[in-house]
Structures are given as C-alpha cells and as structure tokens.
Design a protein around this motif. Structure first.
Motif, mmCIF file in Angstrom:
data_model
loop_
_atom_site.group_PDB
_atom_site.id
_atom_site.type_symbol
_atom_site.label_atom_id
_atom_site.label_comp_id
_atom_site.label_asym_id
_atom_site.label_seq_id
_atom_site.Cartn_x
_atom_site.Cartn_y
_atom_site.Cartn_z
ATOM 1 N N VAL A 66 0.835 -1.202 0.000
ATOM 2 C CA VAL A 66 0.000 0.000 0.000
ATOM 3 C C VAL A 66 0.867 1.249 0.000
ATOM 4 O O VAL A 66 0.569 2.239 -0.668
ATOM 5 N N MET A 67 1.964 1.196 0.713
ATOM 6 C CA MET A 67 2.835 2.365 0.819
ATOM 7 C C MET A 67 3.798 2.482 -0.359
ATOM 8 O O MET A 67 4.496 3.474 -0.496
ATOM 9 N N GLY A 68 3.866 1.496 -1.219
ATOM 10 C CA GLY A 68 4.744 1.564 -2.385
ATOM 11 C C GLY A 68 6.171 1.157 -2.117
ATOM 12 O O GLY A 68 7.076 1.508 -2.855
ATOM 13 N N TRP A 69 6.400 0.377 -1.072
ATOM 14 C CA TRP A 69 7.745 -0.052 -0.728
ATOM 15 C C TRP A 69 7.983 -1.464 -1.239
ATOM 16 O O TRP A 69 7.117 -2.325 -1.142
ATOM 17 N N THR A 70 9.166 -1.701 -1.792
ATOM 18 C CA THR A 70 9.555 -3.062 -2.183
ATOM 19 C C THR A 70 10.854 -3.405 -1.480
ATOM 20 O O THR A 70 11.767 -2.584 -1.408
ATOM 21 N N GLY A 71 10.935 -4.590 -0.980
ATOM 22 C CA GLY A 71 12.100 -5.004 -0.210
ATOM 23 C C GLY A 71 13.361 -5.110 -1.039
ATOM 24 O O GLY A 71 14.466 -5.033 -0.519
ATOM 25 N N ASN A 72 13.231 -5.290 -2.335
ATOM 26 C CA ASN A 72 14.423 -5.443 -3.185
ATOM 27 C C ASN A 72 14.814 -4.127 -3.865
ATOM 28 O O ASN A 72 15.650 -4.110 -4.739
ATOM 29 N N GLN A 73 14.217 -3.031 -3.420
ATOM 30 C CA GLN A 73 14.494 -1.733 -4.016
ATOM 31 C C GLN A 73 15.887 -1.249 -3.581
ATOM 32 O O GLN A 73 16.208 -1.239 -2.397
ATOM 33 N N ALA A 74 16.687 -0.881 -4.541
ATOM 34 C CA ALA A 74 18.027 -0.361 -4.220
ATOM 35 C C ALA A 74 17.897 1.056 -3.671
ATOM 36 O O ALA A 74 17.089 1.834 -4.123
ATOM 37 N N THR A 75 18.698 1.341 -2.665
ATOM 38 C CA THR A 75 18.687 2.688 -2.090
ATOM 39 C C THR A 75 19.869 3.461 -2.652
ATOM 40 O O THR A 75 20.953 2.919 -2.845
ATOM 41 N N CYS A 76 19.655 4.707 -2.935
ATOM 42 C CA CYS A 76 20.717 5.553 -3.510
ATOM 43 C C CYS A 76 21.240 6.504 -2.477
ATOM 44 O O CYS A 76 20.580 6.939 -1.624
#
Length: 55
Positions: free
Chosen positions: A45-55
């Motif tokens: 719902v919040m648009g977060w994905t666990g595999n998202q790379a952080t910059c």
C-alpha cells in the motif's frame, strides 16, 4: 529512494498506523504488523519493495 517518496510513505504510514494505535494500542499494532500477510500488504500500500536499491 527519492525524498518525495519517503515523505509520502511517512505520511501514509502515519495515517494508517495512528488510528490503530489510538483504538487498540501499541502492542496490538506490533502484533498485527508482525503477521507476514499484513506486513506485506502494508508495504504494498505504501509503495515499498524489499528489493528496491537505495541511492
């Protein structure tokens, strides 16, 4: 993660969590978010994905 997305997720997460904590308490919120399906749904719902790379 872009700053605007982090701000959006913070506002949305607060809007979801705050009423639950007020109505049922902190321990109940932690119990609920510890459930794997609710945790995954909350993140979606919040648009977060666990595999998202952080910059």
């Amino acid at each position: 993660m872009p700053a605007w997305l982090g701000e959006h997720m913070t506002k949305l997460g607060s809007a979801i969590v705050e009423p639950i904590v007020i109505e049922y308490g902190r321990d109940e919120m932690l119990r609920r978010v510890a459930h794997r399906f609710l945790f995954q749904s909350f993140g979606a719902v919040m648009g977060w994905t666990g595999n998202q790379a952080t910059c």
